[in-house]
Scaffold this active site. Structure first.
Site, PDB file in Angstrom:
ATOM      1  N   VAL A 180      13.033   1.664  -0.193  1.00  0.00           N
ATOM      2  CA  VAL A 180      13.914   0.509  -0.390  1.00  0.00           C
ATOM      3  C   VAL A 180      14.771   0.364   0.861  1.00  0.00           C
ATOM      4  O   VAL A 180      15.521   1.275   1.214  1.00  0.00           O
ATOM      5  CB  VAL A 180      14.808   0.686  -1.632  1.00  0.00           C
ATOM      6  CG1 VAL A 180      15.706  -0.537  -1.818  1.00  0.00           C
ATOM      7  CG2 VAL A 180      13.965   0.924  -2.871  1.00  0.00           C
ATOM      8  N   ASP A 181      14.607  -0.769   1.533  1.00  0.00           N
ATOM      9  CA  ASP A 181      15.324  -1.022   2.785  1.00  0.00           C
ATOM     10  C   ASP A 181      16.426  -2.044   2.491  1.00  0.00           C
ATOM     11  O   ASP A 181      17.525  -1.680   2.090  1.00  0.00           O
ATOM     12  CB  ASP A 181      14.295  -1.510   3.816  1.00  0.00           C
ATOM     13  CG  ASP A 181      14.852  -1.709   5.207  1.00  0.00           C
ATOM     14  OD1 ASP A 181      16.060  -1.505   5.408  1.00  0.00           O
ATOM     15  OD2 ASP A 181      14.082  -2.067   6.124  1.00  0.00           O
ATOM     16  N   LYS A 210       0.814  -1.195   0.000  1.00  0.00           N
ATOM     17  CA  LYS A 210       0.000   0.000   0.000  1.00  0.00           C
ATOM     18  C   LYS A 210       0.861   1.263   0.000  1.00  0.00           C
ATOM     19  O   LYS A 210       0.405   2.340  -0.344  1.00  0.00           O
ATOM     20  CB  LYS A 210      -0.868   0.023   1.272  1.00  0.00           C
ATOM     21  CG  LYS A 210      -1.771  -1.152   1.456  1.00  0.00           C
ATOM     22  CD  LYS A 210      -2.506  -0.988   2.816  1.00  0.00           C
ATOM     23  CE  LYS A 210      -3.127  -2.297   3.250  1.00  0.00           C
ATOM     24  NZ  LYS A 210      -3.616  -2.203   4.640  1.00  0.00           N
ATOM     25  N   GLU A 238       7.844   2.518  -5.855  1.00  0.00           N
ATOM     26  CA  GLU A 238       7.927   1.988  -4.490  1.00  0.00           C
ATOM     27  C   GLU A 238       7.991   3.129  -3.491  1.00  0.00           C
ATOM     28  O   GLU A 238       8.461   4.220  -3.804  1.00  0.00           O
ATOM     29  CB  GLU A 238       9.199   1.140  -4.346  1.00  0.00           C
ATOM     30  CG  GLU A 238       8.956  -0.345  -4.233  1.00  0.00           C
ATOM     31  CD  GLU A 238       8.346  -0.777  -2.897  1.00  0.00           C
ATOM     32  OE1 GLU A 238       7.525  -0.033  -2.317  1.00  0.00           O
ATOM     33  OE2 GLU A 238       8.684  -1.874  -2.444  1.00  0.00           O
ATOM     34  N   GLY A 290      16.268  -4.125   0.025  1.00  0.00           N
ATOM     35  CA  GLY A 290      16.282  -4.253  -1.427  1.00  0.00           C
ATOM     36  C   GLY A 290      15.629  -5.538  -1.935  1.00  0.00           C
ATOM     37  O   GLY A 290      15.423  -5.695  -3.132  1.00  0.00           O
TER      38      GLY A 290
HETATM   39  P1  IMP Z   1      12.944  -4.334   1.643  1.00  0.00           P
HETATM   40  O1  IMP Z   1      12.487  -5.565   0.936  1.00  0.00           O
HETATM   41  O2  IMP Z   1      13.710  -4.668   2.908  1.00  0.00           O
HETATM   42  O3  IMP Z   1      13.701  -3.376   0.774  1.00  0.00           O
HETATM   43  O4  IMP Z   1      11.671  -3.646   2.224  1.00  0.00           O
HETATM   44  C1  IMP Z   1      10.898  -2.815   1.509  1.00  0.00           C
HETATM   45  C2  IMP Z   1       9.527  -2.671   2.124  1.00  0.00           C
HETATM   46  O5  IMP Z   1       9.549  -2.682   3.561  1.00  0.00           O
HETATM   47  C3  IMP Z   1       8.993  -1.332   1.740  1.00  0.00           C
HETATM   48  O6  IMP Z   1       8.298  -1.406   0.525  1.00  0.00           O
HETATM   49  C4  IMP Z   1       8.098  -0.989   2.920  1.00  0.00           C
HETATM   50  O7  IMP Z   1       6.814  -1.490   2.692  1.00  0.00           O
HETATM   51  C5  IMP Z   1       8.721  -1.676   4.100  1.00  0.00           C
HETATM   52  N1  IMP Z   1       9.567  -0.762   4.896  1.00  0.00           N
HETATM   53  C6  IMP Z   1      10.906  -0.828   5.068  1.00  0.00           C
HETATM   54  N2  IMP Z   1      11.363   0.163   5.849  1.00  0.00           N
HETATM   55  C7  IMP Z   1      10.283   0.897   6.185  1.00  0.00           C
HETATM   56  C8  IMP Z   1      10.098   2.088   7.008  1.00  0.00           C
HETATM   57  O8  IMP Z   1      11.022   2.687   7.573  1.00  0.00           O
HETATM   58  N3  IMP Z   1       8.820   2.518   7.117  1.00  0.00           N
HETATM   59  C9  IMP Z   1       7.765   1.905   6.518  1.00  0.00           C
HETATM   60  N4  IMP Z   1       7.887   0.816   5.755  1.00  0.00           N
HETATM   61  C10 IMP Z   1       9.132   0.307   5.593  1.00  0.00           C
HETATM   62 MG    MG Z   2       6.505  -1.014  -0.028  1.00  0.00          MG
END
Ligand code: IMP
Ligand code: MG
Length: 178
Positions: A102-103, A43, A99, A105
């Site tokens: 990106v945390d 979302k 998106e 990734g």
């Molecule tokens: P990744 O797969 O670790 O890169 O995570 C990405 C997803 O984690 C994002 O699309 C968000 O939905 C969620 N996310 C990661 N960090 C945060 C944050 O600080 N606040 C809110 N959502 C987050």
């Molecule tokens: Mg997301």
């Protein structure tokens, strides 16, 4: 639920300025004859996508996909699950994945692979925020709003346990489960 007001990290004004810059860059990079499909990741991207899409000066259509990886908390499982795929046919079109953040990734990397399986003409990525130090996999963000540190952010679509998505700014809160 915590009632603390998140501390401002990126102001509403800074976001609006940056979104307009990204929109101008995207409008310049694509040809108006290109079949551009913006694919918002639900979302969290809904506000960013709405603002970005409305500032483009080239034709575009909108699709949504939904994925899940965090199961309502702030600790990444690394495992990404597709909850909803695009409805329209994106074969031969230019896909721009939109998106929120990106945390590690993992999510974006998975999504790029997913989109490529639909045989589009191209796949690029836009993200409002990236946690530069948290990357676990190498993934290109073609249109990036802001790099931030390793902190949990909310607002402008981003949530913590579904709270604070509609704040006009990006703020920092302290998660209670880490
Ligand atoms: P990744 O797969 O670790 O890169 O995570 C990405 C997803 O984690 C994002 O699309 C968000 O939905 C969620 N996310 C990661 N960090 C945060 C944050 O600080 N606040 C809110 N959502 C987050
Ligand atoms: Mg997301």
């Amino acid at each position: 639920m915590n009632n603390n007001t998140p501390e401002v990290l990126i102001s509403e004004e800074a976001i609006q300025t940056r979104v307009l810059e990204l929109a101008e860059q995207i409008s310049a990079d694509y040809d108006s004859a290109d079949d551009l499909v913006m694919v918002g990741v639900l979302k969290g991207s809904f506000i960013f996508l709405a603002d970005l899409a409305r500032r483009l000066s080239i034709p575009r259509t909108i699709e949504f996909i939904a994925v899940s990886s965090y199961e309502n908390g702030s600790v990444s499982s690394g495992a990404v699950r597709l909850l909803m795929d695009v409805r329209g046919n994106i074969e031969g079109k230019h896909v721009l994945i939109v998106e929120d953040i990106v945390d590690t990734g993992h999510t974006l990397k998975y999504l790029i692979g997913m989109m490529k399986s639909h045989r589009p003409a191209s796949v690029r990525t836009a993200a409002l925020v990236r946690k530069a130090e948290s990357a676990e996999v190498d993934v290109d963000v073609d249109y990036l709003g802001f790099d931030i540190g390793d902190e949990w952010v909310v607002g402008y679509g981003l949530d913590y346990a579904e709270q604070n998505r509609t704040l006009p700014y990006i703020g920092v809160i302290k998660p209670t489960d880490t």
